[in-house]
Motif scaffolding. Sequence first.
Motif, PDB file in Angstrom:
ATOM      1  N   TRP A  42      23.996   4.784  19.848  1.00 48.74           N
ATOM      2  CA  TRP A  42      22.954   4.407  20.796  1.00 48.74           C
ATOM      3  C   TRP A  42      23.514   3.764  22.055  1.00 48.74           C
ATOM      4  CZ3 TRP A  42      18.698   6.853  20.656  1.00 48.74           C
ATOM      5  CH2 TRP A  42      18.180   7.302  19.453  1.00 48.74           C
ATOM      6  N   ARG A  88      23.977   6.661  24.129  1.00 48.36           N
ATOM      7  CA  ARG A  88      22.702   7.257  24.514  1.00 48.36           C
ATOM      8  C   ARG A  88      21.884   6.388  25.459  1.00 48.36           C
ATOM      9  NH1 ARG A  88      19.378  10.383  21.499  1.00 48.36           N
ATOM     10  NH2 ARG A  88      18.042  10.244  23.336  1.00 48.36           N
ATOM     11  N   TYR A 112      18.569   7.767  27.352  1.00 53.98           N
ATOM     12  CA  TYR A 112      17.302   7.357  26.757  1.00 53.98           C
ATOM     13  C   TYR A 112      16.495   6.523  27.744  1.00 53.98           C
ATOM     14  CZ  TYR A 112      14.266   6.249  22.768  1.00 53.98           C
ATOM     15  OH  TYR A 112      13.206   6.151  21.904  1.00 53.98           O
ATOM     16  N   THR A 164      21.059  15.287  23.521  1.00 57.91           N
ATOM     17  CA  THR A 164      21.699  14.329  22.625  1.00 57.91           C
ATOM     18  C   THR A 164      23.012  14.900  22.108  1.00 57.91           C
ATOM     19  OG1 THR A 164      20.693  15.196  20.599  1.00 57.91           O
ATOM     20  CG2 THR A 164      19.411  13.604  21.875  1.00 57.91           C
TER      21      THR A 164
END
Length: 260
Positions: free
Chosen positions: A10, A13, A17, A182
């Motif tokens: 994350w 990301r 995001y 992703t």
Amino acid sequence: MLLSQIEQYWTGRAEGYSEVNRHELATGQDQVWFREIQKHLLKEKKLKILDVGTGPGFFAILLAGQGYDVTAVDYTEAMLHQAKQNAGALAARIRFQQMDAQNLEFPDGTFDVVISRNLTWNLENPEKAYAEWMRVLKEGGKLLNFDANWYHHLFDEEKRRRYEEDREKVEALRMEDHYTCTDIDAMEEIARQVPMSRTMRPAWDMQVLKAYAGDQLQADEQVWKRVWDRTEQVNYASTPMFLISAVKRRAAKGQMAISA
């Protein structure tokens, strides 16, 4: 350690995001979401709300902008950095804290509302997380958890077929495929290790939360039709979002709980 692997993913990301959240905030999708959330809140602004797994801050920004007292937590420092940037002037009104959703550092009964989106499926111990979220709720407080059976297609042939159909339809309609944005291999490696990828929900959630909420517990499996835009509905047709709403039992009977 799986938690470190999830954090690393994350972190990578966070920027991408964040772009998704900024799009929601810029296109009016935030108001679509607020109208849905507002159905479950008392009509007053003094509610103390905890946004668990805030990511780039979408719920925290949305709710602080409506005048609520908001605390937002995330395990990933990079996500909190994005959230503060996205909040702009509202950042001063939101308490951002780095924290594990499965081990919250708040006293019992701190919040009127705990809200989360797309987090539970991604946890090592979601049952422990639910216990923590209900612990920090006041008696009569409400949990609102938006999630889906993300990556269930890794363990179910029919789900896999429908997932592939989603990808084909997205391509045919020349839409952006949210999965190609992703690192699919890294995410699927994590998804194979976390328990919720194999578990059919929201039945599991309802069973776990019944101990905390009794009959003040609902699963809305049609909420995706009201909060997702057209692109999301096409991208995720095989994994529709649901809403779990649960009111924490009061110690004394005859008192009103937070409700719509």
